[in-house]
Design an enzyme around this catalytic site. Sequence first.
Site, PDB file in Angstrom:
ATOM      1  N   ASP A 188     -10.965  21.644 -45.199  1.00 45.35           N
ATOM      2  CA  ASP A 188     -10.709  20.420 -45.973  1.00 45.35           C
ATOM      3  C   ASP A 188      -9.702  19.540 -45.240  1.00 45.35           C
ATOM      4  OD1 ASP A 188      -8.706  22.392 -46.511  1.00 45.35           O
ATOM      5  OD2 ASP A 188      -8.030  21.242 -48.236  1.00 45.35           O
ATOM      6  N   HIS A 209     -17.516  26.757 -43.110  1.00 42.52           N
ATOM      7  CA  HIS A 209     -17.242  25.731 -44.125  1.00 42.52           C
ATOM      8  C   HIS A 209     -16.115  24.859 -43.579  1.00 42.52           C
ATOM      9  CE1 HIS A 209     -17.166  24.246 -48.323  1.00 42.52           C
ATOM     10  NE2 HIS A 209     -15.871  24.058 -48.106  1.00 42.52           N
ATOM     11  N   ASP A 268     -22.685  33.668 -43.286  1.00 38.38           N
ATOM     12  CA  ASP A 268     -22.512  32.626 -42.265  1.00 38.38           C
ATOM     13  C   ASP A 268     -23.275  31.372 -42.671  1.00 38.38           C
ATOM     14  OD1 ASP A 268     -21.839  31.200 -40.039  1.00 38.38           O
ATOM     15  OD2 ASP A 268     -23.302  32.173 -38.716  1.00 38.38           O
ATOM     16  N   GLU A 296     -14.900  29.825 -44.497  1.00 38.20           N
ATOM     17  CA  GLU A 296     -14.080  28.672 -44.145  1.00 38.20           C
ATOM     18  C   GLU A 296     -13.222  29.077 -42.938  1.00 38.20           C
ATOM     19  OE1 GLU A 296     -12.321  26.721 -47.504  1.00 38.20           O
ATOM     20  OE2 GLU A 296     -11.395  25.153 -46.280  1.00 38.20           O
TER      21      GLU A 296
END
Length: 580
Positions: free
Chosen positions: A185, A509, A551, A560
């Site tokens: 993020d 991610h 994955d 992530e």
Amino acid sequence: MQKEVFVFVLIVITACNVQSQRKEKLSPDDIRLNQIGYYPTAPKSAVIIGETPTTFLITTPDGRKVFEGQLSEIRKSKFSDKKTRIADFSAFTTPGNYTLVVPGVGTSYPFEIRAHVHDAVAKGAAKGFYYQRLSTDLPEKYAGKWHRAAGEPDDKVLIHPSAASANRPEGTVISSPRGWLDAGDYNKYIVNSGITMGTLLSLYEDFPEYVKTISLNIPESNNTVPDLLDEALWNLRWMLTMQDPGDGGVYHKLTNTTFDRMIMPDKATRTRYVVQKGTAATLDFAAVTAQAARIFRAYDKELPGLADSCLTAAAQAWQWAKKNPSIVYDQDAMNRAFEPDVTTGGYGDRDLTDEFVWAAAELYATTQDAQYIAAVTLLPRNATPLPAWAQVRLLGYYTLIRNELTLPEAHDKIETLKQSIVHFADSLISGVDTRAFNVVMGGSARDYIWGSSSVAANQGIVLIQAYRITRDKKYLNYALSNLDFLMGKNGTGYSFLTGFGDKSTMHPHHRPSIADGIAEPVPGLLAGGPNPGMQDKCKYSSSVPDEAYSDTDCSYASNEIAINWNAPFVYLVWAIEATE
Ligand code: G3I
Ligand code: 9MR
């Protein structure tokens, strides 16, 4: 059909059958090994999944046998009905490129035996931090095909109502650029930056001569500061902007109100806030800036004033935390009290004892001021908690031990700490030699949490510390076993470092890796790893603790990447490269 032709056809058919039988029986995936390779004189072993014949070979790329060995007795996994055998080829020490073959059954991915076999991995994982830099373009010269535009300048960040103070009322605009993106993020969190920075700075303090030799091809590579420190500076400069100059308290995070969509950093342009000051953030900040003051003192010429600013910032943060010893970050409570709601990563830690210990230890090591060592409380010997973003006690212990020569007044305490670390290391290695995967990681199902890869890496660091205390090489060898784990010798068969290994994480991610249109993920990033919690509800092929890994870019709970996972990996692989 002529007799010769018949015989020829028969041979071909038989060969094809053997080929297909082999395929059915065992694929390279069933031979789990460090997909990068092994050091000539260190322990070397691979794990064969299933009940197989007991002979194995090491062969050259042209099929020449160079070593033959016997597989171990069958071992049973603690977590599943999996059975394994161990192929130990430690006795084979000749550098070269090889594969491991179980005759009639299968062949492994290729691997290498040589000194410094992890040199590219070491640099790659450190370079991973460069790719996480915010507020700067990543030009092709440094970023290769993953070059990208800057993303948030973070020069106009709002004070969230939860963070308002007399000198900075709600809505005040501050500048808080740079820093690393936390993970997949686009937000920046002080608590998670804390352990990340502490780990990287400790790597420098433990192995300064080695660190000085490593160039990462980053914009600062030509200056006289080691590249690892230059990289850490990118985040340190951001952290320094997160302190309220009015009172020394530190904002918990700089964030959007919600997670961004899967877009590139420069497309993420929503309003950014700094939110509530908290005790954990302030103490982690104090620890990092105190450690930085100690380290950057030697670079006063290159970075005038930096060490002094860090030390002042650390002392002020400590004072704030002493006055505000129990302000936890509780995002739900904050959202009940203030608008707008913020739903990005919480990193809310309720137990602040260890943060006090870490900050006090760093301040003491830097200043030798007795008030700080008094604040370092000791836990019983059998209660040494592994480092994690919410658990930083051992970072303080490591620091006191490494600085013991300048801290004679803390001699007795430090001796106790050394015993605790060695005791912890001994508990980690107990039983490894009969485990299904022959690695330290996985002594308990509790090792497999969100970010389990960082558990393996942090266990490795405990073992490196035990090696530094005792100089007993066995601890180094066991630390290496967890590097093997992370590079493929594990329940999933994946190397968890993007870009390294024959079968490595391909779909993390990680917003840039998802949105950049490039097939290969951004390299040098460590995936979270197996996590049977599976909180993301994505598709997993197994829910067994050491196999619950997906994955897929959906899977934020197992796939992530995060700076606090990369940092102990970098420590582990650099420490091993420095000592092998
Ligand atoms: O503390 C309990 C422990 O007592 C229990 O035994 C264990 C069983 O699973 O759970 C522990 O709590 C877990 C906690 O992490 C501490 O490890 C929670 O279940 C788990 O949900 C929590 O996961 C955290 C996750 O955010 C969700 O909050 C991860 O540690 C943390 O690394 C992760 O961090 C995120 C940021 O919020 C946002 N940015 C990305 C980053 C990485 O995914
Ligand atoms: O993308 C987010 C990731 O960085 C976080 O670690 C994770 C846990 O907080 O949350 C992810 O965002 C998800 C959100 O929590 C729920 N909806 C789906 C989001 C990802 O696609």
